[in-house]
Design a protein around this motif. Structure first.
Motif, PDB file in Angstrom:
ATOM      1  N   ASP A  45     -27.035   4.562  22.865  1.00  0.00           N
ATOM      2  CA  ASP A  45     -28.030   5.633  22.859  1.00  0.00           C
ATOM      3  C   ASP A  45     -27.411   7.006  22.633  1.00  0.00           C
ATOM      4  O   ASP A  45     -28.112   7.948  22.253  1.00  0.00           O
ATOM      5  CB  ASP A  45     -28.801   5.645  24.193  1.00  0.00           C
ATOM      6  CG  ASP A  45     -29.731   4.442  24.305  1.00  0.00           C
ATOM      7  OD1 ASP A  45     -30.093   3.872  23.245  1.00  0.00           O
ATOM      8  OD2 ASP A  45     -30.080   4.066  25.437  1.00  0.00           O
ATOM      9  N   ASP A  46     -26.104   7.116  22.845  1.00  0.00           N
ATOM     10  CA  ASP A  46     -25.456   8.432  22.840  1.00  0.00           C
ATOM     11  C   ASP A  46     -24.553   8.664  21.649  1.00  0.00           C
ATOM     12  O   ASP A  46     -23.885   9.694  21.569  1.00  0.00           O
ATOM     13  CB  ASP A  46     -24.632   8.592  24.123  1.00  0.00           C
ATOM     14  CG  ASP A  46     -23.593   7.474  24.269  1.00  0.00           C
ATOM     15  OD1 ASP A  46     -23.706   6.461  23.534  1.00  0.00           O
ATOM     16  OD2 ASP A  46     -22.687   7.617  25.099  1.00  0.00           O
ATOM     17  N   GLN A  47     -24.485   7.712  20.714  1.00  0.00           N
ATOM     18  CA  GLN A  47     -23.541   7.899  19.616  1.00  0.00           C
ATOM     19  C   GLN A  47     -23.884   7.031  18.415  1.00  0.00           C
ATOM     20  O   GLN A  47     -24.386   5.922  18.545  1.00  0.00           O
ATOM     21  CB  GLN A  47     -22.119   7.569  20.078  1.00  0.00           C
ATOM     22  CG  GLN A  47     -21.939   6.151  20.578  1.00  0.00           C
ATOM     23  CD  GLN A  47     -20.585   5.965  21.250  1.00  0.00           C
ATOM     24  OE1 GLN A  47     -19.567   5.946  20.593  1.00  0.00           O
ATOM     25  NE2 GLN A  47     -20.605   5.844  22.576  1.00  0.00           N
ATOM     26  N   ASP A  48     -23.590   7.597  17.244  1.00  0.00           N
ATOM     27  CA  ASP A  48     -23.628   6.825  16.006  1.00  0.00           C
ATOM     28  C   ASP A  48     -22.340   6.024  15.931  1.00  0.00           C
ATOM     29  O   ASP A  48     -21.294   6.447  16.434  1.00  0.00           O
ATOM     30  CB  ASP A  48     -23.713   7.772  14.803  1.00  0.00           C
ATOM     31  CG  ASP A  48     -24.836   8.794  14.958  1.00  0.00           C
ATOM     32  OD1 ASP A  48     -25.955   8.392  15.313  1.00  0.00           O
ATOM     33  OD2 ASP A  48     -24.569   9.987  14.718  1.00  0.00           O
ATOM     34  N   GLU A  49     -22.410   4.867  15.287  1.00  0.00           N
ATOM     35  CA  GLU A  49     -21.215   4.016  15.179  1.00  0.00           C
ATOM     36  C   GLU A  49     -20.978   3.697  13.692  1.00  0.00           C
ATOM     37  O   GLU A  49     -21.832   3.106  13.040  1.00  0.00           O
ATOM     38  CB  GLU A  49     -21.425   2.722  15.967  1.00  0.00           C
ATOM     39  CG  GLU A  49     -20.179   1.863  16.045  1.00  0.00           C
ATOM     40  CD  GLU A  49     -20.300   0.797  17.122  1.00  0.00           C
ATOM     41  OE1 GLU A  49     -21.196  -0.066  17.002  1.00  0.00           O
ATOM     42  OE2 GLU A  49     -19.506   0.819  18.089  1.00  0.00           O
TER      43      GLU A  49
END
Lengths: 123, 123
Positions: A45-49
């Motif tokens: 939920d807190d980062q693009d990968e």
């Protein structure tokens, strides 16, 4: 820092679906990993990968379809998007993101915690 | 987004030392570029700059020595570090950073603004 060769760094990995940080810049880590078989469905939920395949093939399963990645293919999974990477055969790849995500919340399968095992070894 | 193949995207570039954004994640842009000859010495005070070579070879000249990069080599130039990338022959690479830096302040040589030219064409 020294230069890092992606293939050489990935070749030193022992555990599947376990990220190793090789460099960092602007708040993002550059991490090599290798995979085989399937991870578990998850999202960050807190980062693009970002995935960049070094060797082999990975399929990024998502709820609205699969994305097939081969060597040199780059793909960003936006934050909050459920995904489940699978590798029919061993694949090696670079990941870019602010944190190491090779943990249970990041979809890492239980069998992969035993170094050197594959899904078949663990069954 | 769609997947992006680094070699294919870099092959579509016309201008040397000109970055093209192909993806973004966590505030960083993934940019392909090609180079030949020399840029100008410069530094980026506000951002680290990551090079990943796709094809060919690049030398990152720095005040305390050179770093030679070939295919699959990743190198981070820390913010504030003077550098001058040179490519003896055409090289293609991925850059990761928060902004497009292919401008005069980013070391882009004057001759490269003319699409399709090389140092020899411009002389």
């Amino acid at each position: 820092m020294e230069k890092m060769n992606l293939a050489r760094e990935a070749a030193q990995l022992t555990e599947f679906w376990s990220q190793r940080v090789i460099a960092s810049g602007n708040g993002n880590l550059f991490k090599v990993a290798k995979g085989i078989g399937s991870t578990n469905w998850h999202s960050h939920d807190d980062q693009d990968e970002t995935f960049l395949v070094i060797e082999g093939r990975i399929t990024i399963q998502m709820r609205d379809g699969d994305v097939e990645l081969g060597p040199g293919d780059l793909f960003v999974i936006p934050r909050g998007t459920e995904h489940c990477p699978v590798a029919p055969e061993e694949a090696r790849f670079l990941l870019v993101g602010p944190e190491v995500t090779s943990n249970a919340a990041g979809g890492k399968p239980d069998w992969s915690y035993a170094a050197g095992t594959s899904p078949e070894d663990a069954s």
